[in-house]
Design an enzyme around this catalytic site. Sequence first.
Site, mmCIF file in Angstrom:
data_model
loop_
_atom_site.group_PDB
_atom_site.id
_atom_site.type_symbol
_atom_site.label_atom_id
_atom_site.label_comp_id
_atom_site.label_asym_id
_atom_site.label_seq_id
_atom_site.Cartn_x
_atom_site.Cartn_y
_atom_site.Cartn_z
ATOM 1 N N GLU A 1 2.838 -4.499 17.018
ATOM 2 C CA GLU A 1 2.742 -3.402 16.360
ATOM 3 C C GLU A 1 1.005 -2.855 16.454
ATOM 4 O O GLU A 1 0.258 -3.529 17.231
ATOM 5 C CB GLU A 1 2.694 -3.921 14.926
ATOM 6 C CG GLU A 1 1.960 -4.908 14.538
ATOM 7 C CD GLU A 1 2.378 -5.532 13.038
ATOM 8 O OE1 GLU A 1 3.232 -5.264 12.439
ATOM 9 O OE2 GLU A 1 1.569 -6.478 12.571
ATOM 10 N N THR B 1 0.920 -1.255 -0.104
ATOM 11 C CA THR B 1 0.174 -0.041 -0.018
ATOM 12 C C THR B 1 0.709 1.146 0.035
ATOM 13 O O THR B 1 1.656 1.195 1.035
ATOM 14 C CB THR B 1 -0.850 0.080 1.177
ATOM 15 O OG1 THR B 1 -1.682 -1.278 1.262
ATOM 16 C CG2 THR B 1 -1.918 0.915 1.163
ATOM 17 N N LYS C 1 4.193 -8.867 4.001
ATOM 18 C CA LYS C 1 2.917 -8.227 4.055
ATOM 19 C C LYS C 1 1.918 -9.242 3.014
ATOM 20 O O LYS C 1 1.773 -8.617 1.783
ATOM 21 C CB LYS C 1 2.993 -6.853 3.118
ATOM 22 C CG LYS C 1 1.939 -6.018 3.723
ATOM 23 C CD LYS C 1 1.965 -4.563 3.596
ATOM 24 C CE LYS C 1 0.723 -3.670 3.930
ATOM 25 N NZ LYS C 1 0.402 -3.395 5.066
#
Lengths: 282, 282
Positions: free
Chosen positions: B178, B29, B146
């Site tokens: 996270e 992204t 990811k």
Amino acid sequence: MQSLINGQPTNLISIADRGFQYGDGCFETVRVAGAHPVLLEAHLNRLENSCQQLGIPLPLTTLMQEIEQLLLSNNWPHAVLKITITRGVGGRGYRPDPHGQSNRIVQLFAYSTAESPADGNGIEPGVSVMLCQHRLSSNRALAGMKHLNRLDQVLASREIPEQFAEGLCMDQAGYLVEGCKSNLVLLRGDKLITPDLSESGVNGIMLQYLLNRFREDGLTVESARVSFEELNDIGEAFLCNSVFGVWPVIKLSGNATVFSWPVGSKTQQAIHYKNEIFNAAR
Amino acid sequence: MQSLINGQPTNLISIADRGFQYGDGCFETVRVAGAHPVLLEAHLNRLENSCQQLGIPLPLTTLMQEIEQLLLSNNWPHAVLKITITRGVGGRGYRPDPHGQSNRIVQLFAYSTAESPADGNGIEPGVSVMLCQHRLSSNRALAGMKHLNRLDQVLASREIPEQFAEGLCMDQAGYLVEGCKSNLVLLRGDKLITPDLSESGVNGIMLQYLLNRFREDGLTVESARVSFEELNDIGEAFLCNSVFGVWPVIKLSGNATVFSWPVGSKTQQAIHYKNEIFNAAR
């Protein structure tokens, strides 16, 4: 492959579907024998539970009509039915719309009993399996569920060369969990042992059916943490899933060791239980 | 949302795509600022590494042409570019066709800087975050990547009520990892600490960019296992990702505790580093 998406005959879905974007959904794979979906009620129960855990709405009556519609319109005696529920279309971002509408995908695949190396009706000849290097993710909140996050199974199954019918996977701590696409059952002494599924793995419908049948017949069935080395004490081993039923494991290779097991009486009993539901449906 | 699939303008994909079936793929992204994709090279490097780890072919030159095509045809000054690579269409079953063709999905989303509660150009006012109950999966082979298996992030983000901008997640052992959609950086004494990402979490592009900048400026940056209780010793905290950049954390609620932190000098420095790349692009 034949398919319905929300009741419509199509095999195209929006890339905005959260199943595609995040694996945000769950699925069931059901064997169709004699044009009848085997253990469908148990599959739909697990699907309902998975959707509830994920917070995805499941319009069960509509789904059941769509399953019937797809089965009737094809009327294949042998097939595999795949039911997928996703959280539906969403915008960018992990956080789901609490009022979103789920998507229902029902697929029917042709199935030949020749697909399975041990799928006769008598005493199956058994399969050779290997130990995979890829280890399954640990997650108490997702363990047991048949959700759409299946990279572990994809990566482990990439390791399996042609001569092996299946690969066994360990968890992060190095304990055996299951096969890439099946559950593992072991005979230790006079007890059936199945690896603990509370942190990794899928709680299989065929596994639960077989274990219940064994329990009804008075056998002790226990879930346990089992290391590869502890397989030394095992007398029989078989794999099971909803599509192929039961595969006797006659050879397991891994860690520079080869275990060999006979197709013993408990494995034969499992095949018998399996035949009862696969044949009843014919 | 505008999209190209393998270069063709469409937003429909086959349900046989393994991204849909198993989350068998990975994505990036990318923030677009001044019509320029920020840190695109680093994103493409990570995508290449992820594809290599997953064994998915990536025709990088073609992909880069498609990204350029989509950016040019829309020419939005502010946008979010999402790049997804899947293992492509496959039959039923986890095991991939070793000769399969991957699918490339490039999407462009409108983005308003108002989306971010702390996305000005000066000293951001900071955000309130909470501790999520859902814990991330542990898996050394998938950590950092990811990939498309994002149920953890979906389930954790479902817990976050409106008043919190983000939720922090712990791993299976109870250590902080996270945020649901961002990385966490802490100031302890005169060192920057970021939670260990070797078993869970995503190794963020913005995180790596910021940490490199801090290192170049002589700061000590360490990865460590950090428990919630150890946040007592923390002087500053900020979150970062490729879309919003940097969010100072001024309040963290969890375990019947509320931590408060100032927008200190290291957080201001991180915002400065971020502005350099977001503004350079304008």
